[in-house]
Design an enzyme around this catalytic site. Structure first.
Site, short mmCIF file in Angstrom:
data_model
loop_
_atom_site.label_atom_id
_atom_site.label_comp_id
_atom_site.label_asym_id
_atom_site.label_seq_id
_atom_site.Cartn_x
_atom_site.Cartn_y
_atom_site.Cartn_z
N GLU A 154 3.46 19.39 -49.67
CA GLU A 154 3.73 20.40 -48.65
C GLU A 154 4.43 21.65 -49.19
OE1 GLU A 154 5.85 18.26 -45.63
OE2 GLU A 154 4.19 16.89 -45.27
N GLU A 259 -2.39 10.15 -44.22
CA GLU A 259 -1.55 10.17 -43.02
C GLU A 259 -2.37 10.42 -41.75
OE1 GLU A 259 2.08 12.51 -43.65
OE2 GLU A 259 1.76 12.40 -45.80
#
Length: 322
Positions: A154, A259
């Protein structure tokens, strides 16, 4: 990867529509690995039902927290490898693909990592040395045993620019290339991943593509782009997910759908991100299914999973894990 508590819904949605006698891993054998995220109670066996479900249905695992910096390396010179050892042993026992998550992230990192003994920010060289030491210890311990690592997590903002994390502020944009360099040196055989969310958003995806191309130009080994898929029942459209797979894989990397979860609840906000620091106020109207899903919503959820997996199968030449 999916957390285990979300997996029963997926099993019902997919196995029922494929072959009732098959497990998820059997249904997609030859296409891609089907993975699940495990917590310590599950891989240790304290949650025996969770451990049995994971072993029966999945052939790839990722840890929820035990390889994040604050858990595995909580203090200078102190490593907590006990849970990580159990996690790897669980995967090896069941012949699973084992993923390491995550080496460099802006969250769940202790303050001391970025500061000297006086509490002042480290120099670039000092922080690079600290990063290298961490990666050497963690990746090196599981060399040849953990198949792939989420090296950096991220690092891109929603508008496609670099996130101004403390890593970036102290080291500069090349902290990502350095992390990949150190991870490759620690285990030359490991597959190295960059992982991020909102790949269906044009600006965010463009920023990640620029990052991957830059890393390759710098000579970094980057094997996989991890696409976190925190989705709603009605958005983003499946066409955007497919476009992300096509455009990211065009850079020469494989794709991991990481995820994966589909939220059926009304949104507390329009934000579609995975910010673990965000807190929303609980309100009764945000949980209309307190007594269980209605059949209509359950059918829509099953259809949503089915359309997504149809896309993943269509691109099985580049999708290596879901």
């Amino acid at each position: 990867m999916m957390k285990l508590k979300n997996s029963l819904l997926l099993i019902g949605a997919l196995c029922g529509s494929l072959y009732a006698q098959n497990t998820l891993k059997d249904a997609y054998e030859g296409a891609f690995h089907v993975g699940v995220a495990l917590n310590e109670a599950q891989f240790s066996g304290r949650d025996s039902g969770g451990a049995q479900l994971a072993a029966a249905q999945f052939n790839s695992i990722s840890p929820e927290n035990i390889l994040k910096w604050e858990v595995v390396h909580p203090k200078p010179g102190v490593y907590n490898f006990g849970p990580a050892d159990e996690y790897v042993a669980f995967g090896e026992k069941h012949g699973m693909q084992i993923i390491g998550h995550t080496l460099v992230w802006h969250n769940q990192v202790p303050k001391w990592v970025f500061e000297d003994e006086a509490g002042q920010p480290l120099t670039r060289d000092a922080l690079l040395a600290r990063m290298k030491d961490h990666i050497d210890h963690v990746v090196g311990r599981y060399k040849g045993r953990i198949e792939g690592w989420d090296v950096v997590n991220e690092a891109i903002n929603e508008d496609g620019t670099m996130r101004k994390s403390r890593w970036e502020q102290i080291i500069g944009d090349d902290y990502i290339a350095k992390a990949f360099e150190y991870a490759h040196a620690a285990d030359p055989g490991a597959k190295l991943h960059y992982n991020d969310y909102n790949m269906a958003t044009d600006e965010k995806r463009a920023g990640v593509i620029r990052l991957i191309r830059k890393l390759k130009e710098q000579g970094a080994q980057i094997d996989v782009a991890g696409m976190q898929c925190h989705l709603k029942l009605d958005r983003p459209p499946v066409e955007k997910t497919e476009l992300a797979i096509v455009e990211l894989s065009a850079t020469g990397v494989k794709i991991a759908i990481t995820e994966l979860d589909i939220d059926v609840l009304p949104a507390a906000t329009r934000a579609m991100n995975a910010d673990v620091t965000r807190r929303d106020q609980a309100r009764a109207e945000l949980n209309p299914y307190a007594g269980g899903l209605t059949q209509d919503v359950a059918d829509k959820l099953a259809a949503r999973y089915a359309e997504l997996f149809a896309v993943f199968l269509k691109h099985k030449d580049v999708v290596r894990r879901v």
